[in-house]
Write an enzyme that holds these catalytic residues in place. Structure first.
Site, PDB file in Angstrom:
ATOM      1  N   THR A   1     -70.454  78.599  34.740  1.00  0.00           N
ATOM      2  CA  THR A   1     -71.016  79.899  34.392  1.00  0.00           C
ATOM      3  C   THR A   1     -71.428  80.699  35.618  1.00  0.00           C
ATOM      4  OG1 THR A   1     -71.821  79.027  32.286  1.00  0.00           O
ATOM      5  CG2 THR A   1     -72.824  81.075  33.079  1.00  0.00           C
TER       6      THR A   1
ATOM      7  N   PHE B   1     -72.964  58.922  50.976  1.00  0.00           N
ATOM      8  CA  PHE B   1     -73.656  59.623  49.899  1.00  0.00           C
ATOM      9  C   PHE B   1     -72.957  60.958  49.699  1.00  0.00           C
ATOM     10  CE2 PHE B   1     -76.601  62.545  47.973  1.00  0.00           C
ATOM     11  CZ  PHE B   1     -77.172  61.786  46.973  1.00  0.00           C
TER      12      PHE B   1
ATOM     13  N   LYS C   1     -77.252  72.625  51.214  1.00  0.00           N
ATOM     14  CA  LYS C   1     -78.459  72.422  52.014  1.00  0.00           C
ATOM     15  C   LYS C   1     -78.767  73.616  52.915  1.00  0.00           C
ATOM     16  CE  LYS C   1     -78.952  67.441  51.601  1.00  0.00           C
ATOM     17  NZ  LYS C   1     -80.214  67.510  50.847  1.00  0.00           N
TER      18      LYS C   1
ATOM     19  N   ASP D   1     -67.258  66.186  54.013  1.00  0.00           N
ATOM     20  CA  ASP D   1     -68.504  66.517  53.324  1.00  0.00           C
ATOM     21  C   ASP D   1     -69.540  66.917  54.368  1.00  0.00           C
ATOM     22  OD1 ASP D   1     -70.822  66.685  51.894  1.00  0.00           O
ATOM     23  OD2 ASP D   1     -70.600  64.778  50.848  1.00  0.00           O
TER      24      ASP D   1
END
Length: 496
Positions: free
Chosen positions: A377, A213, A353, A322
């Site tokens: 942005t 994931f 997280k 990751d």
């Protein structure tokens, strides 16, 4: 209220805890244990669910939380139930609920201005931004990764890491040139080569249905394989997916079989590199979780990651770790890949997280040569770094990584005892620190376990098809582990 009896902590573990017990955080006004007053969800939660469902799709809602009454390692719901939280907002609360150091963070005008004025960081960063990056994010950077880009969440951190890998790969293919031909500039506007080259990112799937994931945005989603519902109806890229090792437990009893799993997976990685090269879609990078979390808490050995890094280097592809779930301490080290003794730093490390802000760390050569290549942005939020600064101070002063290691020993020892006592219900205890999991003997058994845990006062999480995962805060102590283990035992006993 459910009364728990004390679990005997092995002496060797207790001595470890006593070494730093004086530094352990004292979470203010934390209850002594769970207190369940109604069914879950109760009447107030059901009414709120109906109200929200009139506005949006909310089938994923677990319970409605009373954040005023939630404290430390305990979550309160709308009906006044107090549960021991071992899931912590999907592994996202480093210090639990309403930690006093965080509640006081915005008590001065300077920090409030950072919150109110929310700058477009890529264009108008504050005068203190470079120092903040050095003092906060770079103070815990993986060794060798002195570049950091902030982002809003895990998925956009992964997306941006992909872009950094592609830029680095293409710059190398140009022989280091950082200018573009007229053909590249023209073709890219039609999404065609050579400006938009055919390149791939390799990811991993588990031998069964579920796997990696990495997020739900389009690039990240192409590498996500944890649940079909995440991917249905969305077009995707033709990118390769290797088989992740599938270990048997206990590890010490299946050393040979697990080594074979490593070899099989690494051979598949090499095979896919060659296959996609022949297809004209070379692999520019490989992304992998140190622990394949959403897909079932699947582990691989340090030797596996060392050899994967060597393969990537030999193929001139970037290795992306990751660490969105595993970063910021839950395995007992700041970064899970520190357990692997890699001979050189990973190329890119994504985070979010428990780090509160998103982003990625990178080696110097992955710094984009032009502006606006990796940009949006806001590019993160200064207020999140202000909070993270306090989190890192608490981690250091209260020795929370030591606490994680000690509590993890208590939890893992207790889980091993329970899998021996209830082999018809649970097995395959695994993990590092408090980043732990075990398997139920079937999906139906897992549902019964999770239902009983909630009835008895524990909020937990699941992953894969049969796994129960623990994702407590870093402040989760042996006393919390004892409560959890006693409630888990009671929950297993209730299943006939």
């Amino acid at each position: 209220m459910f009364r728990v009896k004390k679990t005997k902590i092995p002496t060797v573990i207790l001595k470890d805890f006593q070494k730093f017990a004086s530094g352990y955080t004292k979470v203010h006004k934390e209850p002594d244990g769970p207190c369940v007053k109604t069914e879950i969800p109760g009447p107030k939660s059901k009414a709120l669910f109906k109200e929200l469902s009139d506005i949006q799709q909310c089938g994923s809602v677990n319970l409605f939380t009373d954040y005023e009454k939630s404290v430390g390692n305990y979550i309160a719901d709308a009906d006044g139930n107090i549960l021991l939280d071992t899931y912590t907002q999907i592994s996202s609360l480093p210090l639990g609920y309403n930690h006093p150091e965080l509640l006081n963070t915005f008590s001065n005008d300077s920090n409030i201005r950072a919150l109110v004025n929310r700058p477009a960081l890529g264009v108008f960063p504050g005068i203190d931004w470079p120092q903040k990056l050095r003092d906060v994010l770079l103070s815990v950077a993986p060794k060798g990764c002195n570049q950091v880009m902030t982002m809003m969440c895990g998925a956009c951190s992964v997306e941006s890491a992909f872009k950094a890998a592609f830029i680095w790969y293409c710059t190398n293919k140009r022989g280091g040139k950082t200018t573009f031909s007229d053909e590249e500039l023209k073709s890219v506007m039609d999404n065609k080569a050579p400006g938009a080259p055919k390149l791939a990112i390799m990811s991993f799937k588990a031998p069964l249905l579920q796997g990696a994931f990495h997020g739900r945005t389009f690039g990240a989603l192409a590498t996500t394989r944890s649940k079909p519902i995440h991917k249905l109806d969305f077009p995707s890229f033709d990118w390769p997916c290797a088989i992740f090792p599938h270990y048997k437990y206990p590890l010490e009893e299946h050393k040979r079989e697990n080594e074979e799993q490593d070899k099989k997976s690494l051979a598949h990685v090499c095979e896919l590199f060659e296959k996609w090269e022949k297809k004209g879609i070379p692999v520019a990078g490989v992304i992998v979780e140190p622990i394949q979390s959403e897909g079932g808490d699947n582990h691989a050995s340090p030797e596996f990651f060392q050899q994967l890094q060597a393969i990537c280097a030999s193929k001139c592809a970037a290795l992306i770790l990751d660490e969105v779930q595993t970063g910021c301490g839950p395995t007992g080290k700041m970064w899970c890949h520190e357990h692997f003794n890699l001979p050189s730093p990973p190329d890119l490390v994504t985070f979010s997280k428990k780090m509160l802000t998103g982003g990625y760390y990178a080696r110097p050569e992955f710094k984009p040569p032009q502006a606006y290549r990796i940009f949006n942005t806001w590019m993160g939020d200064p207020s999140k770094l202000i909070l993270l600064e306090q989190v890192l101070k608490v981690i250091k002063t209260e020795k929370l990584l030591d606490l994680v290691q000690c509590t993890g020993k208590v939890l893992k020892c207790g889980l091993h005892e329970l899998e021996c006592e209830f082999p018809d219900k649970i097995n395959s205890v695994r993990g590092r620190g408090t980043f732990l999991a075990f398997d139920a003997t079937s999906p139906e058994m897992r549902d019964k376990i999770m239902g009983n845990l909630k009835k008895n006062g524990v909020l937990g999480g699941v992953c894969g098809t049969t796994s129960v995962r623990l994702r407590p805060a870093l402040t989760f102590a042996p006393k919390h582990a004892e409560i959890f283990l006693d409630i888990l035992k009671k929950s297993l006993q209730q299943i006939k």
